[in-house]
Design a protein around this motif. Structure first.
Motif, mmCIF file in Angstrom:
data_model
loop_
_atom_site.group_PDB
_atom_site.id
_atom_site.type_symbol
_atom_site.label_atom_id
_atom_site.label_comp_id
_atom_site.label_asym_id
_atom_site.label_seq_id
_atom_site.Cartn_x
_atom_site.Cartn_y
_atom_site.Cartn_z
ATOM 1 N N MET A 1 -57.225 -11.542 35.946
ATOM 2 C CA MET A 1 -57.176 -12.003 34.578
ATOM 3 C C MET A 1 -58.620 -12.205 34.124
ATOM 4 O O MET A 1 -59.418 -12.817 34.814
ATOM 5 N N HIS A 29 -51.800 -7.563 27.409
ATOM 6 C CA HIS A 29 -52.452 -7.487 28.713
ATOM 7 C C HIS A 29 -51.783 -8.391 29.740
ATOM 8 O O HIS A 29 -51.972 -8.210 30.942
ATOM 9 N N LEU A 30 -51.034 -9.365 29.265
ATOM 10 C CA LEU A 30 -50.216 -10.224 30.120
ATOM 11 C C LEU A 30 -48.783 -10.119 29.600
ATOM 12 O O LEU A 30 -48.440 -10.701 28.586
ATOM 13 N N THR A 34 -45.280 -12.404 33.515
ATOM 14 C CA THR A 34 -46.471 -12.365 34.356
ATOM 15 C C THR A 34 -46.781 -13.764 34.845
ATOM 16 O O THR A 34 -46.837 -14.710 34.062
ATOM 17 N N ARG A 35 -46.976 -13.882 36.139
ATOM 18 C CA ARG A 35 -47.284 -15.183 36.734
ATOM 19 C C ARG A 35 -48.782 -15.447 36.614
ATOM 20 O O ARG A 35 -49.597 -14.616 37.008
ATOM 21 N N VAL A 75 -45.485 -18.847 34.093
ATOM 22 C CA VAL A 75 -45.374 -17.452 33.658
ATOM 23 C C VAL A 75 -45.481 -17.343 32.140
ATOM 24 O O VAL A 75 -45.172 -18.281 31.406
#
Length: 119
Positions: A1, A29-30, A34-35, A75
């Motif tokens: 990230m 992008h996330l 997503t965790r 998340v």
């Protein structure tokens, strides 16, 4: 990230973290689900106190952009990823239907992928 903290910025570090995560999710992008890194891990990476990252996560959660799932971590929500409520409901309805039929998750996902490619 990809998060960078600018120590010279007038924006507080927790707010820089919060804004960057929100921007990454909004830009795709996330993705939803997503965790995020654990609070302590991200704090260590960024050279921040754990409480600073925890505050950013709490504010993201209060805004509905992330969801904390206990031991399963934090998340990105579908809302943060820009997925419409209607699409979220359709996905939930599909999961309910295929679970009732006893379809395993990998098969259910393969069915969606095949249908997507056919249209």
């Amino acid at each position: 990230m990809d998060i960078t903290i600018d120590p010279d910025s007038p924006v507080a570090p927790y707010e820089q973290v919060r804004l960057r995560i929100a921007a990454l999710a909004a830009a795709g992008h996330l993705a939803a689900g997503t965790r995020l890194p654990a609070v302590r891990a991200l704090a260590g990476t960024l050279g921040l106190a754990a409480n600073t990252v925890a505050r950013a996560y709490r504010e993201l959660e209060a805004a509905g952009l992330v969801e904390t799932r206990g031991r399963h971590g934090t998340v990105i929500t579908a809302t943060a990823a820009g997925v419409s409520g209607r699409a979220q409901r359709a996905a939930a309805d599909y999961v309910t239907a295929v679970r009732a039929m006893g379809v395993p998750s990998d098969t259910a996902l393969a069915l969606v992928k095949a249908a997507w490619e056919d249209h």
